[in-house]
Design a protein around this motif. Structure first.
Motif, short mmCIF file in Angstrom:
data_model
loop_
_atom_site.label_atom_id
_atom_site.label_comp_id
_atom_site.label_asym_id
_atom_site.label_seq_id
_atom_site.Cartn_x
_atom_site.Cartn_y
_atom_site.Cartn_z
N THR A 1 0.70 -1.10 0.13
CA THR A 1 -0.11 0.03 0.05
C THR A 1 0.97 1.03 -0.38
OG1 THR A 1 -0.16 0.13 2.35
CG2 THR A 1 -1.73 -1.49 0.73
N ALA A 2 0.40 2.07 0.09
CA ALA A 2 1.15 4.29 -0.46
C ALA A 2 1.59 4.17 0.70
CB ALA A 2 0.27 4.63 -1.05
N ASP A 3 0.60 3.14 2.16
CA ASP A 3 1.39 3.77 3.21
C ASP A 3 1.96 3.12 3.67
OD1 ASP A 3 -0.35 1.94 4.02
OD2 ASP A 3 -2.29 3.15 4.79
N GLY A 4 2.77 1.71 3.18
CA GLY A 4 3.86 1.27 3.76
C GLY A 4 3.49 -0.42 4.39
N ASP A 5 2.22 -0.92 4.15
CA ASP A 5 1.86 -1.69 4.37
C ASP A 5 1.80 -2.96 3.53
OD1 ASP A 5 1.27 -1.59 7.47
OD2 ASP A 5 -1.32 -1.51 6.76
N SER A 6 2.55 -4.20 3.55
CA SER A 6 2.43 -5.33 2.95
C SER A 6 2.24 -6.55 3.08
CB SER A 6 4.32 -6.31 2.84
OG SER A 6 4.42 -7.09 2.44
N LEU A 7 0.95 -6.59 2.38
CA LEU A 7 -0.23 -8.02 2.92
C LEU A 7 -0.07 -8.80 1.27
CD1 LEU A 7 -1.92 -4.63 2.46
CD2 LEU A 7 -3.65 -6.43 3.80
N VAL A 8 0.11 -10.33 1.93
CA VAL A 8 0.87 -11.47 0.95
C VAL A 8 -0.16 -12.45 1.11
CG1 VAL A 8 2.51 -13.05 0.75
CG2 VAL A 8 3.03 -10.85 0.69
N TYR A 9 -0.89 -12.61 0.09
CA TYR A 9 -1.83 -13.63 -0.09
C TYR A 9 -1.34 -14.99 -1.12
CZ TYR A 9 -5.74 -17.02 -2.74
OH TYR A 9 -5.93 -17.92 -3.29
N ASP A 10 -0.95 -15.94 -0.10
CA ASP A 10 -0.92 -17.55 -0.56
C ASP A 10 -0.92 -18.38 -0.83
OD1 ASP A 10 1.40 -19.56 -1.20
OD2 ASP A 10 3.18 -18.24 -0.35
N ASP A 11 -1.18 -18.72 -1.89
CA ASP A 11 -2.13 -20.00 -1.71
C ASP A 11 -1.94 -21.56 -1.14
OD1 ASP A 11 -5.46 -21.66 -2.82
OD2 ASP A 11 -3.85 -22.11 -4.67
N PHE A 12 -0.43 -21.71 -1.30
CA PHE A 12 0.05 -22.38 -1.30
C PHE A 12 1.10 -22.34 0.18
CE2 PHE A 12 -0.82 -23.17 -5.34
CZ PHE A 12 -1.24 -24.18 -5.08
N ALA A 13 0.74 -21.64 0.95
CA ALA A 13 1.04 -21.15 1.89
C ALA A 13 0.96 -22.12 3.34
CB ALA A 13 1.92 -19.76 2.39
N GLY A 14 1.30 -22.38 4.59
CA GLY A 14 0.36 -22.84 6.00
C GLY A 14 -0.43 -22.15 5.87
N HIS A 15 -0.44 -20.35 6.35
CA HIS A 15 -0.93 -18.95 6.70
C HIS A 15 -0.86 -18.26 5.48
CE1 HIS A 15 0.25 -19.85 10.76
NE2 HIS A 15 -1.07 -19.79 11.06
N ARG A 16 -2.10 -18.86 4.74
CA ARG A 16 -2.80 -18.04 3.78
C ARG A 16 -2.68 -16.31 3.23
NH1 ARG A 16 -5.15 -22.97 2.70
NH2 ARG A 16 -4.60 -23.84 1.05
N LEU A 17 -2.84 -16.04 4.68
CA LEU A 17 -2.99 -14.66 4.48
C LEU A 17 -1.41 -13.79 5.11
CD1 LEU A 17 -3.25 -11.68 3.05
CD2 LEU A 17 -5.45 -11.65 5.07
N ARG A 18 -0.65 -12.85 4.69
CA ARG A 18 0.08 -12.71 6.00
C ARG A 18 -0.44 -10.96 6.15
NH1 ARG A 18 3.89 -15.60 8.63
NH2 ARG A 18 3.77 -18.07 8.25
#
Length: 308
Positions: free
Chosen positions: A229-246
């Motif tokens: 995001t423009a304000d610096g947050d990082s969001l990751v959707y990973d369909d093959f990770a143990g946690h699909r959202l970080r």
């Protein structure tokens, strides 16, 4: 299941994805009936229960069904889905909707004219982790989106790696940037062997930079969408990770409901007449995806010629 809840669904395509749809319907609605066919003139393999029709045309013309799921090769989609729309039967089509831009435009125009519900299998839009990611960035400016997807194949005769992997990622990207026009700044396809391709593309959607990296040559299956995001947050959707959202590296708990379950539930609701069956957003998105895929293909051809 009472009589009012009985389902009779047509399934065209009996390969890997057709089998998944068949299993999903059987698990969610165990007393439902599925009638199946494929596009090679066979009733198809699978369990002995489903009724088989010799061709998709015969199934569409004669079978009494609440809806039809099309999971056949992309090159067969346009004629098969056209016949389904002509009958006014709700249809769920596995991605890509067709194998080219013109075919996609024709099908979507037909669906608009007929008013028949048509859902496209962009199942990651229904993934709980992706939906939570979208909720968390709603109303915020997006600086960058990066999509990385691939696997060891498949190599398809009628659909290259871009049109095979790209629709899922472009569906999410276009869903996130919404009205911002999408332009391709650079694209390249590296051919590693017959049908083996590595695609990269840099796009711009308003103030958002978009990077696509798609390949059918990697050993480990991968599907990851990263948003900054423009304000610096990082969001990751990973369909093959143990946690699909970080979010900023911290796992976020989401529902473990399968995206395909949600997709099939949505389709069955539309087939039963739920509101939204004539929503044009689904059709607009399908055309926008096909246009982006065509633009990336064209840019890659120009890039290849400039390097000669």
């Amino acid at each position: 299941m009472n009589a009012a809840e009985q389902l009779r669904i047509g399934l065209i395509g009996t390969g890997r994805w057709g089998s998944r749809y068949l299993a999903t319907i059987g698990r969610l609605w165990p007393e439902s009936e599925v009638v199946i066919s494929d596009t090679a003139g066979r009733g198809g393999p699978g369990p002995p229960g489903p009724v088989r029709w010799p061709t998709p045309a015969a199934l569409v013309a004669s079978a009494r069904v609440d809806g039809v799921i099309v999971a056949s090769p992309a090159s067969t989609h346009e004629p098969v889905v056209t016949a389904i729309l002509n009958r006014g039967i709700p249809v769920l089509v596995e991605k890509p909707l067709t194998a080219d831009l013109l075919g996609t435009v024709r099908l979507c125009s037909h669906a608009r004219r007929s008013g028949t519900p048509m859902l496209v299998g962009h199942q990651h839009l229904r993934a709980p982790a992706y939906q939570e990611l979208r909720r968390l960035i709603r109303g915020r400016a997006i600086k960058e989106i990066r999509c990385v997807a691939g696997g060891n194949g498949p190599i398809r005769a009628d659909c290259n790696a871009l049109w095979d992997y790209g629709p899922h990622d472009l569906a999410m990207v276009l869903d996130l940037v919404r009205a911002a026009p999408m332009t391709v700044q650079h694209a390249q396809c590296r051919v590693r062997g017959p049908g083996s391709e590595e695609w990269t593309a840099d796009l711009r959607a308003g103030a958002t930079a978009v990077r696509l990296e798609l390949s059918n040559t990697v050993e480990e299956k991968t599907h990851r969408l990263s948003v900054t995001t423009a304000d610096g947050d990082s969001l990751v959707y990973d369909d093959f990770a143990g946690h699909r959202l970080r979010v900023n590296g911290v796992p976020v708990e989401v529902s473990d409901e399968l995206p395909l379950d949600r997709q099939v539930r949505q389709f069955i609701a539309l087939a039963r007449g739920a509101p939204g069956g004539k929503d044009l957003d689904e059709l607009d998105l399908a055309v926008a995806i096909a246009q982006a895929l065509q633009d990336i293909s064209d840019a890659a051809v120009l890039s290849s010629r400039s390097r000669r």
